[in-house]
Design a protein around this motif. Structure first.
Motif, mmCIF file in Angstrom:
data_model
loop_
_atom_site.group_PDB
_atom_site.id
_atom_site.type_symbol
_atom_site.label_atom_id
_atom_site.label_comp_id
_atom_site.label_asym_id
_atom_site.label_seq_id
_atom_site.Cartn_x
_atom_site.Cartn_y
_atom_site.Cartn_z
ATOM 1 N N MET A 75 74.632 31.712 4.848
ATOM 2 C CA MET A 75 76.049 32.054 4.914
ATOM 3 C C MET A 75 76.404 33.117 3.874
ATOM 4 O O MET A 75 75.896 33.084 2.759
ATOM 5 C CB MET A 75 76.878 30.802 4.663
ATOM 6 N N ALA A 76 77.252 34.020 4.274
ATOM 7 C CA ALA A 76 77.620 35.104 3.352
ATOM 8 C C ALA A 76 78.469 34.568 2.191
ATOM 9 O O ALA A 76 79.171 33.569 2.330
ATOM 10 C CB ALA A 76 78.392 36.178 4.104
ATOM 11 N N ASN A 77 78.382 35.255 1.045
ATOM 12 C CA ASN A 77 79.178 34.864 -0.125
ATOM 13 C C ASN A 77 80.671 34.990 0.136
ATOM 14 O O ASN A 77 81.481 34.251 -0.417
ATOM 15 C CB ASN A 77 78.847 35.783 -1.310
ATOM 16 N N MET A 78 81.009 35.991 0.943
ATOM 17 C CA MET A 78 82.424 36.258 1.175
ATOM 18 C C MET A 78 82.841 35.662 2.514
ATOM 19 O O MET A 78 82.147 35.823 3.508
ATOM 20 C CB MET A 78 82.617 37.785 1.203
ATOM 21 N N GLY A 79 83.971 34.995 2.513
ATOM 22 C CA GLY A 79 84.487 34.410 3.747
ATOM 23 C C GLY A 79 85.079 35.474 4.656
ATOM 24 O O GLY A 79 84.942 36.672 4.373
ATOM 25 N N PRO A 80 85.752 35.073 5.730
ATOM 26 C CA PRO A 80 86.357 36.049 6.645
ATOM 27 C C PRO A 80 87.312 36.979 5.892
ATOM 28 O O PRO A 80 88.117 36.517 5.078
ATOM 29 C CB PRO A 80 87.134 35.176 7.639
ATOM 30 N N TYR A 81 87.203 38.272 6.183
ATOM 31 C CA TYR A 81 87.917 39.291 5.414
ATOM 32 C C TYR A 81 89.404 38.997 5.224
ATOM 33 O O TYR A 81 89.914 39.008 4.101
ATOM 34 C CB TYR A 81 87.721 40.672 6.062
ATOM 35 N N GLU A 82 90.097 38.734 6.319
ATOM 36 C CA GLU A 82 91.555 38.583 6.221
ATOM 37 C C GLU A 82 91.931 37.427 5.290
ATOM 38 O O GLU A 82 92.843 37.551 4.471
ATOM 39 C CB GLU A 82 92.187 38.387 7.605
ATOM 40 N N ASN A 83 91.195 36.315 5.399
ATOM 41 C CA ASN A 83 91.475 35.155 4.522
ATOM 42 C C ASN A 83 91.253 35.504 3.058
ATOM 43 O O ASN A 83 92.075 35.185 2.192
ATOM 44 C CB ASN A 83 90.524 33.990 4.822
ATOM 45 N N VAL A 84 90.125 36.155 2.791
ATOM 46 C CA VAL A 84 89.785 36.471 1.407
ATOM 47 C C VAL A 84 90.811 37.441 0.839
ATOM 48 O O VAL A 84 91.291 37.281 -0.282
ATOM 49 C CB VAL A 84 88.354 37.051 1.307
ATOM 50 N N LYS A 85 91.165 38.423 1.644
ATOM 51 C CA LYS A 85 92.120 39.448 1.208
ATOM 52 C C LYS A 85 93.454 38.780 0.817
ATOM 53 O O LYS A 85 94.048 39.091 -0.210
ATOM 54 C CB LYS A 85 92.338 40.459 2.340
ATOM 55 N N TYR A 94 80.180 39.964 -3.248
ATOM 56 C CA TYR A 94 80.789 39.947 -1.915
ATOM 57 C C TYR A 94 80.234 41.032 -0.984
ATOM 58 O O TYR A 94 79.967 40.768 0.183
ATOM 59 C CB TYR A 94 82.308 40.136 -2.019
ATOM 60 N N VAL A 95 80.113 42.239 -1.493
ATOM 61 C CA VAL A 95 79.723 43.345 -0.602
ATOM 62 C C VAL A 95 78.199 43.399 -0.439
ATOM 63 O O VAL A 95 77.691 43.468 0.673
ATOM 64 C CB VAL A 95 80.247 44.705 -1.111
ATOM 65 N N LEU A 96 77.493 43.357 -1.572
ATOM 66 C CA LEU A 96 76.027 43.384 -1.471
ATOM 67 C C LEU A 96 75.510 41.993 -1.097
ATOM 68 O O LEU A 96 74.340 41.819 -0.788
ATOM 69 C CB LEU A 96 75.412 43.867 -2.787
ATOM 70 N N ASP A 97 76.405 41.021 -1.159
ATOM 71 C CA ASP A 97 76.114 39.650 -0.742
ATOM 72 C C ASP A 97 74.911 39.070 -1.490
ATOM 73 O O ASP A 97 74.097 38.345 -0.904
ATOM 74 C CB ASP A 97 75.868 39.605 0.787
ATOM 75 N N LEU A 98 74.770 39.380 -2.769
ATOM 76 C CA LEU A 98 73.602 38.926 -3.532
ATOM 77 C C LEU A 98 73.588 37.410 -3.688
ATOM 78 O O LEU A 98 74.581 36.810 -4.101
ATOM 79 C CB LEU A 98 73.598 39.600 -4.905
ATOM 80 N N GLN A 99 72.455 36.825 -3.333
ATOM 81 C CA GLN A 99 72.298 35.363 -3.390
ATOM 82 C C GLN A 99 71.032 35.003 -4.160
ATOM 83 O O GLN A 99 70.110 35.808 -4.260
ATOM 84 C CB GLN A 99 72.265 34.795 -1.981
ATOM 85 N N PRO A 107 79.820 41.725 5.085
ATOM 86 C CA PRO A 107 79.008 40.885 5.955
ATOM 87 C C PRO A 107 79.931 40.089 6.873
ATOM 88 O O PRO A 107 80.944 39.552 6.410
ATOM 89 C CB PRO A 107 78.293 39.934 4.984
ATOM 90 N N GLY A 108 79.636 40.077 8.125
ATOM 91 C CA GLY A 108 80.434 39.279 9.054
ATOM 92 C C GLY A 108 81.588 40.032 9.683
ATOM 93 O O GLY A 108 82.130 39.611 10.689
ATOM 94 N N MET A 109 81.965 41.175 9.085
ATOM 95 C CA MET A 109 83.076 41.941 9.650
ATOM 96 C C MET A 109 82.530 42.859 10.759
ATOM 97 O O MET A 109 81.410 43.330 10.664
ATOM 98 C CB MET A 109 83.713 42.787 8.540
#
Ligand code: WT7
Length: 568
Positions: A1-11, A233-238, A363-365
């Motif tokens: 799963m990506a570090n960042m959730g759905p864009y609109e929610n996170v924004k 969030y963008v590079l999604d580093l895990q 990621p995911g967008m």
């Protein structure tokens, strides 16, 4: 799963304090990037995790854990302090992508210095312009680049130390020069890290504009807050990622996302200190099982040119997330990467001045190939009308990309140049100097720069710096430098030159001038084409109209030339 959730929610719910909280930082406390990238990670149990896997052009490999990195950055900080260098001193890193460059950067920050990274392909002229402006107190360099520093030492009374990281005694060191061997240095367990605060200056990155000399974008330790969360969030580093940023720390991508962002996230990063070659790059990904790859459109287009067959010869199945920055990422490159790697490169947009990614795909967008994506949550971005500087409300209209000031990694000024810094703001917006439109769904579509700066392979070169250097050539009377289209590098430098009496245009003179610029400035600044002309288009007040020459190169409308003095 990506570090960042759905864009609109996170924004909707984003605040930079989320990043502060994750980093355990409270307003007003001590904040030192060097500490956060090394000691803190060790305290968090990552002592034995690999921080850096480095491969040189000869195939030699070096590996360092977070604890190695903590100790070696201490050693460097201790050494610099021992030389009498002080907090606030500008210390230049002038090296290829060797481990000393990466650890030197963090070591400088740990002792409170301001790190000033400069691209190692710079010649003496490019170097002196930037060292003179910053009144740099020390340079850390390699034997192979030492002569370029020596050429200008007499002009730099403020320069106290020239530190050579690979001195082998073959060339006797001169006055002000001193050897330092990181791998043999005493590993310092406890170093008194400089108690920097959020607003303490950290990094000085020089960037080119249309007019005047290159400007030093001055950053502060608080940039960490933005670099941490954008990398996450963008590079999604895990946790288990093996990350590769192909950029050189002489440019901002190589520090924000080649040092600070990945390491504060506790990532293992790989560095390849050798030039571009498709075969070498694919082998590198295969060998170290790279998972996240941050690169640039020029590199992607070069890979594309080398074809699909070579991709198939390598097992690149470790890759899971690809991002790109520096220049427009054309739709073809996105589509090609999806085809051959099974993953699209996601475009990210930002600048030396912004310190962190400000517009991006996530990621995911849904990716719209050719678009730069949407503003990072926490970044208020718009396009402004070209004349009134008011935000454009209608979709699809081209305007100036502008950001609401106040994000953590924004430059705090241009070194010694508050006037130019101030000129970057209009109506309370920071003006990036690029043109874009925004579509109905809020995606940004890059159009081009709003000035004469040339973007060659993701590197900005200022026409003024090249024109000034050209004037130093005995044959050159006047010149105008513009970008001309190039299939791989997007733009390359082209110079229009009028000759002094007694000089004749010839192939030899052409080459001589090209080499003159390559040696003095850099291979990037070297004109790929020279056109000798009888006169240059000028305004009535005598200003050379690069715009006219550029439009010709690009086959565009020339636009308003009512102030043009001479006909072309
Ligand atoms: C300029 C900034 C920050 C990374 C390295 C460059 C251009 C950057 C994109 C992109 C189109 C881009 C802009 C910008 N640029 N990213 N995704 N699409 N253009 O940093 O040297 O300060 O250059 O690079 O023109 O203003 P920089």
């Amino acid at each position: 799963m990506a570090n960042m959730g759905p864009y609109e929610n996170v924004k909707e719910n984003f605040s930079w304090s989320i990043s502060e909280k994750e980093l355990g930082y409270h307003n007003g406390e001590i904040l030192n990037i060097g500490e956060y990238c090394t000691d803190r990670l060790c305290r968090m149990g990552k002592k034995d995790k690999l921080a850096l896997i480095w491969e040189g052009f000869g195939g030699d490999v070096k590996k360092y854990t977070f604890n190695d990195m903590r100790l070696l950055t201490n050693s460097i900080a201790h050494f610099l302090k021992g030389l009498g260098l002080e907090p606030g001193d500008r210390i230049c890193l002038f090296m290829d992508k060797v481990p000393e460059l990466y650890f030197g950067f963090l070591g400088i920050l740990k002792m409170g210095g301001i790190a000033q990274p400069l691209f190692s392909a710079f010649g003496s002229d490019s170097l002196i312009t930037r060292l003179e402006d910053a009144k740099t107190a020390a340079v850390i360099t390699q034997k192979k680049h030492l002569q370029k520093v020596r050429n200008i030492v007499p002009q730099m009374p403020y320069m106290k130390h020239i530190i050579v990281v690979d001195d082998d005694g073959s060339k006797p060191l001169k006055e002000r020069e001193i050897a330092f061997h990181m791998d043999q240095a005493e590993r310092i367990e406890h170093f008194d890290i400089y108690p920097s605060k959020a607003e303490t200056p950290s990094v000085l990155h020089y960037t080119s504009g249309t007019t005047g000399k290159p400007k030093g974008a001055q950053h502060v330790h608080y940039s960490l807050i933005a670099q941490y969360i954008t990398a996450k969030y963008v590079l999604d580093l895990q946790e288990n990622d093996i990350y590769w940023c192909t950029a050189d720390p002489g440019w901002v991508t190589g520090t924000s996302y080649g040092i600070i962002g990945p390491w504060v996230n506790g990532m293992t990063q790989c560095v390849l200190d050798s030039g571009f070659k498709a075969e070498t790059w694919y082998k590198f990904i295969e060998k170290y099982k790279i998972t996240v790859w941050y690169s640039a459109p020029t590199a992607i287009r070069s890979l594309m040119k080398d074809g699909d067959e070579i991709v198939k010869k390598h097992d690149l199945s470790s890759l899971r997330h690809l991002c790109s920055v520096g220049e427009p990422l054309n739709a073809e490159a996105v589509i090609w990467s999806k085809k051959v790697f099974g993953l699209p490169f996601l475009d990210t947009y930002w600048q030396t001045e912004t310190g962190c990614i400000v517009i991006s795909n996530y990621p995911g967008m849904t990716v719209k190939p050719g678009s730069m994506g949407k503003p990072f949550p926490g970044i208020d971005a718009t396009v402004l009308d070209l004349k009134t500087y008011e935000p454009i409300k209608k979709p699809g209209i081209v305007g100036l990309i502008a950001l609401k000031p106040g994000w953590p990694s924004m430059m705090r000024t241009y070194w010694n140049n508050e006037i130019t810094y101030k000129s970057k703001f209009k109506n309370g917006w920071y003006i990036c100097g690029d043109r874009s439109s925004i579509d109905e769904e809020g995606y940004f579509w890059f159009v081009g720069r709003d000035d004469d700066v040339i973007n060659t392979g993701g590197h900005l070169v200022g026409p003024f710096e090249i024109e000034s250097a050209l004037l130093e050539h005995e044959a050159v009377a006047e010149s105008a430098v513009v970008g001309k289209p190039d299939p791989v590098n997007m733009e390359v430098v082209k110079a229009f030159i009028t000759l002094k009496p007694g000089f004749q245009a010839s192939k030899d003179l052409d080459l001589a001038i090209m080499n003159f610029i390559r040696k003095r400035l850099s291979p990037l600044a070297m004109p790929q084409e020279i056109e000798f002309v009888d006169s240059l288009p000028k305004t009535r007040s005598g200003k050379i109209m690069r715009r006219v020459l550029r439009a010709k190169e690009w086959g565009e409308e020339i636009g308003d030339v009512s102030t043009l003095e001479n006909d072309m």
